[in-house]
Scaffold this motif. Sequence first.
Motif, PDB file in Angstrom:
ATOM      1  N   ALA A 190      -0.541   4.013   1.570  1.00 22.41           N
ATOM      2  CA  ALA A 190      -0.534   3.312   2.868  1.00 22.41           C
ATOM      3  C   ALA A 190      -1.912   3.414   3.498  1.00 22.41           C
ATOM      4  O   ALA A 190      -2.653   4.361   3.242  1.00 22.41           O
ATOM      5  N   THR A 191      -2.206   2.409   4.313  1.00 27.61           N
ATOM      6  CA  THR A 191      -3.388   2.488   5.177  1.00 27.61           C
ATOM      7  C   THR A 191      -2.874   2.292   6.588  1.00 27.61           C
ATOM      8  O   THR A 191      -2.232   1.284   6.881  1.00 27.61           O
ATOM      9  N   ILE A 192      -3.101   3.281   7.434  1.00 30.88           N
ATOM     10  CA  ILE A 192      -2.532   3.183   8.787  1.00 30.88           C
ATOM     11  C   ILE A 192      -3.661   3.102   9.818  1.00 30.88           C
ATOM     12  O   ILE A 192      -4.767   3.607   9.575  1.00 30.88           O
ATOM     13  N   PRO A 193      -3.385   2.496  10.960  1.00 31.68           N
ATOM     14  CA  PRO A 193      -4.433   2.432  11.984  1.00 31.68           C
ATOM     15  C   PRO A 193      -4.661   3.797  12.617  1.00 31.68           C
ATOM     16  O   PRO A 193      -3.715   4.556  12.838  1.00 31.68           O
ATOM     17  N   ALA A 194      -5.925   4.106  12.876  1.00 34.02           N
ATOM     18  CA  ALA A 194      -6.243   5.326  13.630  1.00 34.02           C
ATOM     19  C   ALA A 194      -6.322   4.934  15.103  1.00 34.02           C
ATOM     20  O   ALA A 194      -6.707   3.811  15.433  1.00 34.02           O
ATOM     21  N   ASP A 195      -5.938   5.836  15.984  1.00 36.71           N
ATOM     22  CA  ASP A 195      -6.028   5.549  17.418  1.00 36.71           C
ATOM     23  C   ASP A 195      -7.482   5.586  17.872  1.00 36.71           C
ATOM     24  O   ASP A 195      -8.250   6.456  17.442  1.00 36.71           O
ATOM     25  N   SER A 196      -7.823   4.671  18.764  1.00 35.74           N
ATOM     26  CA  SER A 196      -9.169   4.707  19.364  1.00 35.74           C
ATOM     27  C   SER A 196      -9.163   5.778  20.466  1.00 35.74           C
ATOM     28  O   SER A 196      -8.098   6.241  20.903  1.00 35.74           O
ATOM     29  N   GLN A 197     -10.354   6.092  20.936  1.00 34.61           N
ATOM     30  CA  GLN A 197     -10.475   7.053  22.027  1.00 34.61           C
ATOM     31  C   GLN A 197      -9.699   6.571  23.265  1.00 34.61           C
ATOM     32  O   GLN A 197      -9.004   7.348  23.924  1.00 34.61           O
ATOM     33  N   GLU A 198      -9.797   5.258  23.533  1.00 32.08           N
ATOM     34  CA  GLU A 198      -9.109   4.693  24.708  1.00 32.08           C
ATOM     35  C   GLU A 198      -7.598   4.837  24.543  1.00 32.08           C
ATOM     36  O   GLU A 198      -6.881   5.184  25.475  1.00 32.08           O
ATOM     37  N   SER A 199      -7.144   4.533  23.333  1.00 30.73           N
ATOM     38  CA  SER A 199      -5.694   4.606  23.093  1.00 30.73           C
ATOM     39  C   SER A 199      -5.203   6.051  23.249  1.00 30.73           C
ATOM     40  O   SER A 199      -4.145   6.307  23.846  1.00 30.73           O
ATOM     41  N   ILE A 200      -5.980   7.011  22.745  1.00 31.15           N
ATOM     42  CA  ILE A 200      -5.556   8.413  22.855  1.00 31.15           C
ATOM     43  C   ILE A 200      -5.520   8.827  24.334  1.00 31.15           C
ATOM     44  O   ILE A 200      -4.545   9.425  24.803  1.00 31.15           O
ATOM     45  N   ASN A 201      -6.564   8.460  25.074  1.00 36.61           N
ATOM     46  CA  ASN A 201      -6.586   8.837  26.490  1.00 36.61           C
ATOM     47  C   ASN A 201      -5.429   8.195  27.257  1.00 36.61           C
ATOM     48  O   ASN A 201      -4.827   8.821  28.138  1.00 36.61           O
ATOM     49  N   ALA A 202      -5.105   6.947  26.887  1.00 34.82           N
ATOM     50  CA  ALA A 202      -3.987   6.267  27.576  1.00 34.82           C
ATOM     51  C   ALA A 202      -2.666   6.975  27.250  1.00 34.82           C
ATOM     52  O   ALA A 202      -1.803   7.155  28.125  1.00 34.82           O
TER      53      ALA A 202
END
Length: 463
Positions: free
Chosen positions: A17-29
Amino acid sequence: MSNTIDVRNPATGELIATIPADSQESINAKLKAGYEAFKTFSKTTAYERATLLNRWAELILEHQEELAEIMTKENGKPLKESRGEAAYTASYLTWFAEEAKRLYGRTIPANSTNKRLLVTRQGVGLVAAITPWNFPAAMMTRKAGPALAAGCTFIVKPAEDTPLTMIRLLELAHEAGIPKDVIQIVNGRGADVGPLFTNSPYVRKITFTGSTPVGKQLIKESADTVKHVSMELGGHAPFIVCEDADIDYAVTQAIASKFRNAGQTCVCANRFLVHESVIDEFSEKFAQAAKALKVGNGLEEGVDVGPVINKKGFDKITAQIEDATAKGAKILAGGTTFFDDEKGFYFVHPTVLSNVTLEMNIMQEETFGPVAPITPFKSDAEAVEIANSTPFGLAAYFFTNNYKRGIYFQEHLDFGILGWNDGLPSTAQAPFGGMKESGIGSEGGTEGIEPYLETKFLSIAGL
Ligand code: SIN
């Protein structure tokens, strides 16, 4: 920060599988959402939270086979172990569902008739967890179970090697009715996500299972915002076999402790200390049993030992074998490997080494692989001295049928988890945690919810 994470089967190297990594903005949200969700979730009753945890556990058991397959594909452990881990994962939720109902406070006798003194407990707030690849499921519920039981909200970052099990577990949590912002997942690399967790003003607690160096780093980073920390770190477990032990039985326990998960557990026996009068018998029987283990792809029935997780792990294990044999250790079983650098899979046959001395690297460092070094001792005091001569203090095992000797080891070994004639002591209803550089705090048992609680004292005057 990279945008995607590739997940590979360590038994074949195949990309699964290839999964999306969270961006910094997404993690902070997500951190902010978890912080906000605490305001309402912490006001639910313990009985409501227990119902959610029990429902989640039921769903995990209903999906045991599916979860086991995902775990085996991304971690490599044999299917029978993955099935066992799914059940173990659920057991932490049902245990802490009950503990939620026992979050009692106290009244304290006051020294004045017009005063009343009360102590209450409440959840710490948003908990951020970083979990390991060796137990992709159970190490999460051992944290999420007590956190949610205490009324905390929870955000987890799984290991990059094994995020798929966690993704499915979180889907089941939401299906069980746990609100989306109460339990969340972020995917990314540890070096990227760790500082976002530790620096966030929204996070009140960091809980981590993994290596001691990373644990130390997280403790340091958590200091600026004075977060609670729970750390379940490395081990270097001694496995002591006394002259009066039942040797055949000790061998079965040694096999289970050492070769479970291809020796990739924090609590697995790492140093075999065997009384000089029984060392030959133990070594020979242990080597025979190790040779009988079937190595291969964990998806195939009958496999006992799967691959090691990656090249880094493999290189450390093989370097330890080379160092030991160069310094005079003798290979009684295994010592061989098969791997493919291009495809990216790595196997080590269960290995038993004799003639091991304390100077060898394998007696100084955690192995995290299927290698068992055996060294002799002459007295109980010497066994304890060797066992304790490490900065680690997670698990220790001793095999004796003499009760005085057993109590002596219980009182003198500096380890948080002891197995007396027991190579597999871990269970949801008992504390699991290390002393010295093996960690801070306990998971499981009645102790396991304490690290998720604040204590509030109320003094009422003028009565
Ligand atoms: C670990 O290796 O970290 C966990 C093993 C267990 O729960 O028995």
